[in-house]
Design an enzyme around this catalytic site. Structure first.
Site, PDB file in Angstrom:
ATOM      1  N   LYS A 123       0.997  -1.199  -0.079  1.00 23.25           N
ATOM      2  CA  LYS A 123      -0.068  -0.001  -0.052  1.00 23.25           C
ATOM      3  C   LYS A 123       0.883   1.171  -0.159  1.00 23.25           C
ATOM      4  CE  LYS A 123      -4.261  -1.777   2.091  1.00 23.25           C
ATOM      5  NZ  LYS A 123      -4.902  -1.628   3.144  1.00 23.25           N
ATOM      6  N   LYS A 181      -5.301 -12.058  -5.888  1.00 22.40           N
ATOM      7  CA  LYS A 181      -6.533 -12.303  -5.300  1.00 22.40           C
ATOM      8  C   LYS A 181      -7.587 -11.224  -6.031  1.00 22.40           C
ATOM      9  CE  LYS A 181      -6.075  -9.107  -1.287  1.00 22.40           C
ATOM     10  NZ  LYS A 181      -6.127  -8.762  -0.192  1.00 22.40           N
ATOM     11  N   LYS A 206     -11.136  -5.290  -4.201  1.00 20.06           N
ATOM     12  CA  LYS A 206     -12.032  -4.233  -4.238  1.00 20.06           C
ATOM     13  C   LYS A 206     -11.308  -3.033  -5.206  1.00 20.06           C
ATOM     14  CE  LYS A 206     -13.855  -4.218   0.423  1.00 20.06           C
ATOM     15  NZ  LYS A 206     -13.691  -3.803   1.438  1.00 20.06           N
TER      16      LYS A 206
END
Ligand code: AMP
Ligand code: TRP
Length: 326
Positions: free
Chosen positions: A114, A194, A197
Site C-alpha cells: 500500500k 486475489k 476491491k
C-alpha cells in the site's frame, strides 16, 4: 450456563464489495452467530489510511454496513457498529503502539504494497496495531477473516503475548478462522492475484449486487487456459480451479462431483453452469441489498455503537489497570 466464546471481525468501507469478501469473511460471520458472541465492525478508521474522498465516505460506510446486513449478519444476535463510534479502539491502539516495534510494522507485506501504491503515512504503518486493538479490546478467541489477513493476525497474537508478559495476563491469544475452500478467491481476470476491491478492471470481480446477466458476462470472460478439460488443479489450471471453488460454494456440491459432471463438457458449458449457480446463491443477498434503507442502517449502527461503548468501557478497565492507568 457457560459463557459463549467471543468473535470479532471487521471490513473496510471501501466500495466494490465482492464475493471474495462474502466467501472469505461474511459467510463465516453469519454462521458463527449460532454459537459465538459475535462483534462485527465497519472499520472506517482503517479506511482513512489510504487516499479517500470525504464527501463519498459517508455513503461508502453506509453501503458497507448494508452489505454486511444483506449477507445475513443479524443485528439482533450480533453486535454491529462503525469503529469510529467507539473511541476505545483508538485508545487501546495507542497503548499497544508503545509495545510494538517499528521494524515489525515495516516488514508487513500490506504496508509495503500500500505504501508503494498510495504513499506512506503513520496511520498506514500503524494500521496493524489498530487492528490488534479491535480484536484485543473485547478479549476475543476467534477472528473469521480471509487468508490475506494471516500476517495481521500473527502480529495481533505477538502483541497480545508481549502485553501479557510485560504487564498482566489480560488477553486470550486469538485464533484465525479461515474457510477451507474460498479463503482466497482469485481475480477472474488474473487467477494468480486475489480478487480485490481496488482492481481497476471491473471484470475481475463479482459484486454482491451484480445482476445474473452481469455475473454471466464476467464468468464467461474469466481467464482460464488453452486446454479443454475441467480439473481441480491449482498448479496447471488456476482459473478453472477458482471457478470450481466458486461453483462448489454457491451450489453446495462437492468439487469432485462437479469435476465428474463437467470434465468433458467444455469450458463454455461449464462457465454457464457456474455463473448460474453463483447468481442463484447470491440472489437472496442481492434482494436484501435492494430493500435495506439508509435510515434502517443508521438506526442499527447507532444502537450497536451505544451497546458497544458500554461493553468496551468495561473491558478497558482491566487493560488500563494493567498498564498503570485509570
Ligand atoms: P477488505 O476488503 O480488505 O476490508 O477485507 C474484508 C474481509 O474480506 C477480510 O476478512 C478479507 O480477508 C476478506 N477478503 C478480501 N478479499 C478476499 C478474497 N479475494 N478472498 C477471500 N477473502 C477475501
Ligand atoms: N485489515 C482487515 C482487512 O483489510 C480489516 C480489519 C480491521 C479487521 N480490523 C479488524 C479484520 C479486526 C478482523 C479483525 O480486511
Amino acid at each position: 450456563m457457560t459463557e459463549r466464546k467471543r468473535v470479532f471481525s471487521g471490513v473496510q468501507p471501501t466500495g466494490n464489495v465482492h464475493i471474495g469478501n462474502y466467501i472469505g469473511a461474511f459467510r463465516n460471520w453469519v454462521s458463527m452467530q449460532e454459537d459465538f458472541d459475535c462483534i462485527y465492525n465497519v472499520v472506517d478508521l482503517h479506511a482513512m489510511t489510504t487516499p479517500y474522498d470525504p464527501a463519498a465516505f459517508r455513503s461508502e460506510r453506509i453501503n458497507m454496513a448494508r452489505s454486511v446486513l444483506a449477507s445475513g449478519v443479524d443485528a439482533e444476535r450480533s453486535l454491529l457498529y462503525f469503529q469510529s463510534d467507539v473511541p476505545h479502539h483508538a485508545e487501546l491502539a495507542w497503548i499497544l503502539s508503545t509495545i510494538t516495534g517499528i521494524g515489525q510494522l515495516e516488514r508487513m507485506t500490506q504496508y509495503k504494497e500500500k505504501s508503494d501504491r498510495a504513499g506512506q503515512n503513520l496511520g498506514l504503518l500503524s494500521y496493524p496495531v489498530l487492528m490488534a486493538a479491535d480484536i484485543l479490546l473485547y478479549k476475543v478467541h476467534a477472528v473469521p477473516v480471509g487468508d490475506d489477513q494471516t500476517q495481521h493476525l500473527e502480529l495481533t497474537r505477538d502483541v497480545a503475548e508481549r502485553f501479557n508478559h510485560r504487564f498482566t495476563e489480560v488477553f486470550p491469544i486469538p485464533e484465525r478462522i479461515t474457510p477451507e475452500i474460498g479463503a482466497r478467491v482469485m481475480s477472474l481476470q488474473d487467477p494468480f492475484s486475489k480478487m480485490s476491491k481496488s482492481d481497476p478492471n471491473e471484470k475481475s470481480r463479482i459484486l454482491l449486487d451484480d445482476a445474473p446477466e452481469a455475473i454471466l458476462k464476467k464468468v464467461k470472460s474469466a481467464v482460464t487456459d488453452s486446454d479443454r478439460y475441467v480439473r481441480y488443479d491449482w498448479e496447471e489450471k488456476a482459473g478453472i480451479s477458482n471457478l470450481l471453488e466458486l461453483f462448489s460454494i454457491f451450489s453446495g456440491r462437492s468439487i469432485e462431483s462437479l469435476v465428474e459432471e463437467y470434465h468433458e463438457a467444455g469450458y463454455g458449458a461449464f462457465k454457464i453452469a457456474a455463473a448460474e449457480a453463483i447468481a442463484e446463491g447470491l440472489a437472496p443477498v442481492r434482494e436484501r441489498m435492494g430493500s435495506i434503507e439508509d435510515g434502517d442502517v443508521m438506526k442499527i449502527m447507532a444502537a450497536g455503537a451505544e451497546v458497544a461503548r458500554e461493553k468496551a468501557e468495561q473491558e478497558m478497565i482491566s487493560i488500563r489497570a494493567a498498564v498503570g492507568l485509570g
